[in-house]
Design a protein around this motif. Structure first.
Motif, PDB file in Angstrom:
ATOM      1  N   PRO A  19       0.813  -1.224   0.000  1.00  0.00           N
ATOM      2  CA  PRO A  19       0.000   0.000   0.000  1.00  0.00           C
ATOM      3  C   PRO A  19       0.844   1.271   0.000  1.00  0.00           C
ATOM      4  N   VAL A  20       0.256   2.320  -0.556  1.00  0.00           N
ATOM      5  CA  VAL A  20       0.864   3.655  -0.496  1.00  0.00           C
ATOM      6  C   VAL A  20      -0.154   4.609   0.119  1.00  0.00           C
ATOM      7  N   SER A  21       0.317   5.693   0.663  1.00  0.00           N
ATOM      8  CA  SER A  21      -0.579   6.688   1.255  1.00  0.00           C
ATOM      9  C   SER A  21      -1.074   7.642   0.174  1.00  0.00           C
ATOM     10  N   TYR A  22      -2.079   8.421   0.516  1.00  0.00           N
ATOM     11  CA  TYR A  22      -2.636   9.408  -0.422  1.00  0.00           C
ATOM     12  C   TYR A  22      -1.549  10.388  -0.871  1.00  0.00           C
ATOM     13  N   GLU A  23      -0.665  10.747   0.048  1.00  0.00           N
ATOM     14  CA  GLU A  23       0.379  11.722  -0.267  1.00  0.00           C
ATOM     15  C   GLU A  23       1.367  11.178  -1.303  1.00  0.00           C
ATOM     16  N   GLU A  24       1.441   9.864  -1.441  1.00  0.00           N
ATOM     17  CA  GLU A  24       2.365   9.267  -2.405  1.00  0.00           C
ATOM     18  C   GLU A  24       1.759   9.123  -3.790  1.00  0.00           C
ATOM     19  N   LEU A  25       0.487   9.479  -3.936  1.00  0.00           N
ATOM     20  CA  LEU A  25      -0.169   9.414  -5.239  1.00  0.00           C
ATOM     21  C   LEU A  25       0.032  10.725  -5.983  1.00  0.00           C
ATOM     22  N   PRO A  26       0.341  10.681  -7.287  1.00  0.00           N
ATOM     23  CA  PRO A  26       0.502  11.921  -8.035  1.00  0.00           C
ATOM     24  C   PRO A  26      -0.848  12.589  -8.263  1.00  0.00           C
ATOM     25  N   GLN A  27      -0.854  13.904  -8.313  1.00  0.00           N
ATOM     26  CA  GLN A  27      -2.112  14.627  -8.490  1.00  0.00           C
ATOM     27  C   GLN A  27      -2.777  14.284  -9.812  1.00  0.00           C
ATOM     28  N   ASN A  28      -1.963  14.028 -10.854  1.00  0.00           N
ATOM     29  CA  ASN A  28      -2.568  13.708 -12.148  1.00  0.00           C
ATOM     30  C   ASN A  28      -3.349  12.395 -12.100  1.00  0.00           C
ATOM     31  N   LEU A  29      -2.917  11.452 -11.273  1.00  0.00           N
ATOM     32  CA  LEU A  29      -3.650  10.197 -11.137  1.00  0.00           C
ATOM     33  C   LEU A  29      -4.964  10.422 -10.392  1.00  0.00           C
ATOM     34  N   ILE A  30      -4.926  11.236  -9.347  1.00  0.00           N
ATOM     35  CA  ILE A  30      -6.141  11.540  -8.590  1.00  0.00           C
ATOM     36  C   ILE A  30      -7.149  12.267  -9.487  1.00  0.00           C
ATOM     37  N   ASP A  31      -6.662  13.231 -10.258  1.00  0.00           N
ATOM     38  CA  ASP A  31      -7.540  13.974 -11.165  1.00  0.00           C
ATOM     39  C   ASP A  31      -8.169  13.040 -12.197  1.00  0.00           C
ATOM     40  N   ALA A  32      -7.361  12.144 -12.759  1.00  0.00           N
ATOM     41  CA  ALA A  32      -7.863  11.201 -13.760  1.00  0.00           C
ATOM     42  C   ALA A  32      -8.911  10.273 -13.158  1.00  0.00           C
ATOM     43  N   LEU A  33      -8.689   9.849 -11.926  1.00  0.00           N
ATOM     44  CA  LEU A  33      -9.628   8.951 -11.255  1.00  0.00           C
ATOM     45  C   LEU A  33     -10.965   9.636 -11.007  1.00  0.00           C
ATOM     46  N   LEU A  34     -10.930  10.841 -10.491  1.00  0.00           N
ATOM     47  CA  LEU A  34     -12.171  11.564 -10.202  1.00  0.00           C
ATOM     48  C   LEU A  34     -12.924  11.892 -11.488  1.00  0.00           C
ATOM     49  N   ALA A  35     -12.220  12.342 -12.510  1.00  0.00           N
ATOM     50  CA  ALA A  35     -12.874  12.710 -13.761  1.00  0.00           C
ATOM     51  C   ALA A  35     -13.534  11.522 -14.430  1.00  0.00           C
ATOM     52  N   THR A  36     -12.959  10.338 -14.242  1.00  0.00           N
ATOM     53  CA  THR A  36     -13.453   9.151 -14.950  1.00  0.00           C
ATOM     54  C   THR A  36     -14.429   8.332 -14.121  1.00  0.00           C
ATOM     55  N   GLU A  37     -14.143   8.192 -12.837  1.00  0.00           N
ATOM     56  CA  GLU A  37     -14.902   7.266 -12.014  1.00  0.00           C
ATOM     57  C   GLU A  37     -15.970   7.942 -11.150  1.00  0.00           C
ATOM     58  N   ASP A  38     -15.745   9.185 -10.719  1.00  0.00           N
ATOM     59  CA  ASP A  38     -16.667   9.771  -9.739  1.00  0.00           C
ATOM     60  C   ASP A  38     -16.456  11.287  -9.685  1.00  0.00           C
ATOM     61  N   ALA A  39     -17.047  12.001 -10.647  1.00  0.00           N
ATOM     62  CA  ALA A  39     -16.818  13.451 -10.753  1.00  0.00           C
ATOM     63  C   ALA A  39     -17.350  14.217  -9.553  1.00  0.00           C
ATOM     64  N   ARG A  40     -18.396  13.692  -8.874  1.00  0.00           N
ATOM     65  CA  ARG A  40     -18.973  14.380  -7.699  1.00  0.00           C
ATOM     66  C   ARG A  40     -18.523  13.742  -6.386  1.00  0.00           C
ATOM     67  N   PHE A  41     -17.334  13.127  -6.406  1.00  0.00           N
ATOM     68  CA  PHE A  41     -16.845  12.397  -5.244  1.00  0.00           C
ATOM     69  C   PHE A  41     -16.824  13.254  -3.982  1.00  0.00           C
ATOM     70  N   HIS A  42     -16.397  14.501  -4.108  1.00  0.00           N
ATOM     71  CA  HIS A  42     -16.284  15.364  -2.932  1.00  0.00           C
ATOM     72  C   HIS A  42     -17.617  15.993  -2.527  1.00  0.00           C
ATOM     73  N   GLU A  43     -18.698  15.697  -3.272  1.00  0.00           N
ATOM     74  CA  GLU A  43     -19.999  16.300  -2.975  1.00  0.00           C
ATOM     75  C   GLU A  43     -20.985  15.317  -2.348  1.00  0.00           C
ATOM     76  N   HIS A  44     -20.707  14.033  -2.409  1.00  0.00           N
ATOM     77  CA  HIS A  44     -21.652  13.057  -1.841  1.00  0.00           C
ATOM     78  C   HIS A  44     -21.059  12.384  -0.607  1.00  0.00           C
ATOM     79  N   SER A  45     -21.883  11.602   0.056  1.00  0.00           N
ATOM     80  CA  SER A  45     -21.450  10.910   1.273  1.00  0.00           C
ATOM     81  C   SER A  45     -21.469   9.398   1.084  1.00  0.00           C
ATOM     82  N   GLY A  46     -21.074   8.972  -0.096  1.00  0.00           N
ATOM     83  CA  GLY A  46     -20.998   7.537  -0.370  1.00  0.00           C
ATOM     84  C   GLY A  46     -21.913   7.111  -1.497  1.00  0.00           C
ATOM     85  N   ILE A  47     -23.076   7.789  -1.636  1.00  0.00           N
ATOM     86  CA  ILE A  47     -24.021   7.487  -2.708  1.00  0.00           C
ATOM     87  C   ILE A  47     -24.256   8.750  -3.513  1.00  0.00           C
ATOM     88  N   ASP A  48     -24.081   8.639  -4.815  1.00  0.00           N
ATOM     89  CA  ASP A  48     -24.325   9.763  -5.710  1.00  0.00           C
ATOM     90  C   ASP A  48     -25.781   9.696  -6.157  1.00  0.00           C
TER      91      ASP A  48
END
Length: 778
Positions: free
Chosen positions: A82-111
């Motif tokens: 495992p790696v921590s969140y801090e070890e993940l590059p920002q471009n990977l996080i951006d790609a993940l949110l844009a592709t998998e869950d664009a409203r990730f920071h707006e919901h509480s588990g269910i979109d």
């Protein structure tokens, strides 16, 4: 009449309203009931607070080099670190949110929006599963059910677990867990393994298009496998979809998207398996070390550690840079040496190739013994219960197989059809090697190469294999003589035939060793005698000190192998390992102090708690003066003896292709060393030392009857020394390493003369030693 009709219509309408509310409220209650039943575990076990806090995932044991690189891992099914969140590059996080869950920071588990859209479009619009839900699925119930009711209850469970995960963890922790849990295929479990396997780098170093490719694999890693023989086109298309999503949500510009979509995948596929990668032989040794440690060191609760699932971290002394240089040196020289061996040992030149000095009957016996010791024999006999006759017959039937070969100076595999008995003979033709480098002051082993290719030659020639050491044993005899008799490197001995009479040291008959080439005459200093491996002078020293004191010395120097107390050991008849020889020689460079070789410094659990810390094992074996004088003797080998080619200079094209003169190493710094060659040129050795690094190299075949005909090619200076030279040259060129070029440090009160240019040694004649006559020149 109209009033009655109006009342009836009103009554009927109210009935529909009532049924609507009954259905609506009932539906809500039913949904609430379903959620309650699911949360109570009616539809299957649900994780409680404790399990959510510590979800069970299999974590591989990580092997870490002294310079902080991952050498490899121990795992069965899950190659996950495992790696921590801090070890993940920002471009990977951006790609993940844009592709998998664009409203990730707006919901509480269910979109809710995504779920409603999926319901309206009957699942065709996507967006129903959030990252939290996907994590819930990965962590707690895996693949979906095949029937509608099962899928519905599973989705409900996902929602409940996702909400609980959102309460338990931060958004950042959920992203990190999701990246760590996902299986990217090809033993790439989790984002760290995926980054290393597909691109040969750590996650934090991933480029934007590399992150987009890995995020694209979240959809289906089996379908979007980027390897050339899998689905690179589909993977590229999926990567481009991810890039388009990133542009849609303003993570990248349209220009960046268009530019990256035109690029190739540019994989750097670096598989992480037990038989591939760096330091494979060392990792096999470490596997045994860890299993022994686990056997004797239980967890606090009394249960055993699991080497493959508990996420241990093993910090080793191996330096990844030196290890790579060592492996490259072995590959470079052994490919050339093998080519020369094949050239000299063709069936036309040798009807019993690759064997020498064996009859056809002896060769057949050797091959049959090898057959019975093979893995094929073991499987057929013990796993399948075949009879010996059936098994032996199977060795004479051609089957498809992949065999090892050198091609263009590199190790490769060739697919062919061959009889197993012919493959045994084929593999007998290959020369093997063992190499180990160690820091003498600490005992830290820096490089360990147990053979030419672990996939095909798994027997480790560093610690497992033991072969005759030849003249590399002579420094122990010289050191014992210096220690007991206070000899100087400048003392002079007659270079004439010499015998140790029968029964003097238990030898049944007179022992009269001959010099290589049969050359005798005149006198030699001890330094010159060792530099040129003069056997008769070594025999004279053995006669003066006796075999047992020499054996006692090497035992104190860490040699555990059995050594018979006979005079012939002076010429290197004992079978010793590279590991033993390096440990013993290191004491000379460490001022007479033996330090047991160390491979593991620390073992930690997955939380960083230290479970093991090594304690150095040292002992004083030789006086500092004796050790230093021995080193000065060994310097003569590389100044004008069999190791002098290390100082050769010249343009690369003049010497590079000549295996005899060797490479143009051009070393100018002090080097202490010793070559070794055994009878019939079966084994070639070189032991080389600088003040802070001792390295031993052995080269030979599996069977001693496979060897070069002439000593020109079969000597240690041609077989083993070049590996040392190439390795050290790479180490010196790497300025991040601190390999010494300094002089060996002399003791403060040196009473023995080591400067033979002054010509003031003693003359030792036969049984007596005395001052050299004034007119003696040497």
């Amino acid at each position: 009449m109209a009033a009655k009709k109006q009342a009836k219509v009103t009554q009927d309408f109210s009935k529909y309203v009532r049924w609507f509310w009954i259905t609506f409220v009932g539906g809500i209650l039913f949904v609430i009931l379903l959620f309650l039943l699911a949360s109570w575990g009616v539809f299957g076990e649900m994780p409680d607070h404790t399990v959510l806090e510590n979800p069970k995932t299999n974590l591989a044991t990580e092997i870490i080099s002294s310079d902080g690189k991952t050498l490899g891992k121990f795992y069965l099914n899950d190659n996950r670190t495992p790696v921590s969140y801090e070890e993940l590059p920002q471009n990977l996080i951006d790609a993940l949110l844009a592709t998998e869950d664009a409203r990730f920071h707006e919901h509480s588990g269910i979109d809710a929006f995504g779920t409603l859209r999926a319901i309206v479009k009957l699942g065709g619009g996507g967006g129903a599963s959030t990252i939290s839900q996907q994590l819930a699925k990965q962590l707690f119930h895996g693949e979906g059910s095949k029937n509608k009711i099962g899928r519905m209850t599973q989705k409900i469970k996902e929602w409940i677990i996702a909400i609980r995960l959102e309460r338990q963890y931060t958004k950042e922790e959920i992203i990190a867990q999701y990246c760590n849990i996902y299986d990217f295929g090809n033993n790439a479990d989790g984002i760290r393994s995926a980054s290393r396997i597909y691109f040969g780098k750590e996650p934090k170093d991933l480029a934007l298009k590399e992150s987009a490719l890995l995020v694209g694999m979240f959809k289906n890693s089996s379908l979007y496998n980027p390897r050339p023989n899998k689905n690179p086109v589909g993977s590229k298309n999926r990567r481009n979809v991810v890039l388009a999503q990133m542009e849609k949500y303003d993570y990248i510009t349209e220009e960046v998207k268009d530019s990256l979509q035109k690029t190739e995948l540019d994989l750097n596929y670096s598989p992480e398996s037990h038989r591939e990668g760096i330091a494979t032989y060392f990792r096999t040794y470490l596997d045994g070390f860890m299993k022994d440690w686990i056997k004797n060191n239980p967890k606090p609760d009394g249960t055993k550690w699991n080497l493959y699932n508990d996420g241990l971290k093993v910090y080793t002394t191996i330096d990844s840079r030196m290890q790579l240089y060592a492996e490259n040196a072995v590959q470079e020289h052994m490919a050339r040496l093998q080519a020369e061996f094949f050239k000299q040992n063709t069936p036309k030149r040798n009807s019993t190739a690759p064997f020498l000095d064996l009859s056809t009957e002896e060769i057949n016996t050797l091959l049959k013994n090898a057959m019975k010791q093979s893995e094929r024999w073991r499987k057929l006999k013990y796993d399948l219960g075949k009879s010996n006759k059936e098994i032996e017959a199977s060795f004479y039937k051609a089957i498809p197989m992949s065999i090892f070969a050198w091609r263009n100076g590199k190790a490769t595999e060739i697919d062919t059809i061959m009889k197993p008995i012919d493959s045994i003979r084929y593999y007998k033709t290959f020369l093997r090697t063992g190499m180990m480098a160690m820091e003498p002051q600490t005992g830290h082993v820096k490089a360990w190469v147990g053979g030419i290719n672990y996939r095909h030659f798994q027997y480790d020639m560093v610690k497992q294999g033991k072969r005759q050491v030849g003249s590399t044993f002579k420094p122990f005899v010289y050191s014992a003589a210096i220690d007991q008799l206070h000899y100087s490197p400048c003392d002079v001995f007659p270079d004439t035939p010499f015998c140790i009479e029968a029964n003097k040291y238990g030898n049944p008959e007179d022992w009269c060793p001959k010099n290589s080439g049969g050359d005798y005459g005149g006198t030699r200093t001890l330094k010159d005698a060792l530099a040129n491996s003069v056997n008769t002078i070594t025999a004279r020293l053995m006669d003066k000190v006796g075999p047992q004191p020499v054996i006692d010395l090497v035992k104190k120097l860490g040699v555990e192998s059995n050594i018979p107390a006979v005079p012939s050991i002076a010429l290197g008849t004992p079978d010793l390992s590279v590991y033993e020889m390096v440990g013993a020689y290191a004491a000379f460079a460490n001022k007479g102090v033996y330090t047991k070789p160390v491979m593991v410094t620390t073992i930690e659990d997955k939380n960083g708690t230290v479970l093991y810390q090594f304690k150095p094992e040292t002992r004083d074996v030789l006086g500092e003066e004796t050790a230093y004088v021995t080193v000065k003797l060994l310097e003569g080998v590389t100044q004008y003896g069999s190791g002098a080619r290390l100082r050769r200079t010249g343009p690369p094209d003049q010497f590079y292709k000549d295996i005899i003169t060797g490479y143009p190493y051009g070393f100018t710094n002090p080097i202490a060393g010793k070559t070794g060659t055994t009878q019939n040129q079966s084994d070639g050795w070189f032991m080389g030392m600088v003040p802070n690094l001792v390295t031993g190299v052995w080269v030979g075949a599996e069977d001693r009857s496979v060897h070069f005909r002439s000593i020109l090619y079969g000597q240690g200076a041609s077989m083993a020394l070049p590996i040392w030279g190439v390795f050290m040259k790479s180490c010196y060129e790497d300025k991040t390493l601190d390999v010494s070029t300094a002089n060996f440090e002399p003791p403060k009160n040196l009473s023995i003369n080591v400067d033979c240019s002054k010509g003031d040694g003693n003359y030792v004649n036969g049984e007596n030693s005395g001052k050299t006559p004034d007119d003696l020149n040497f």
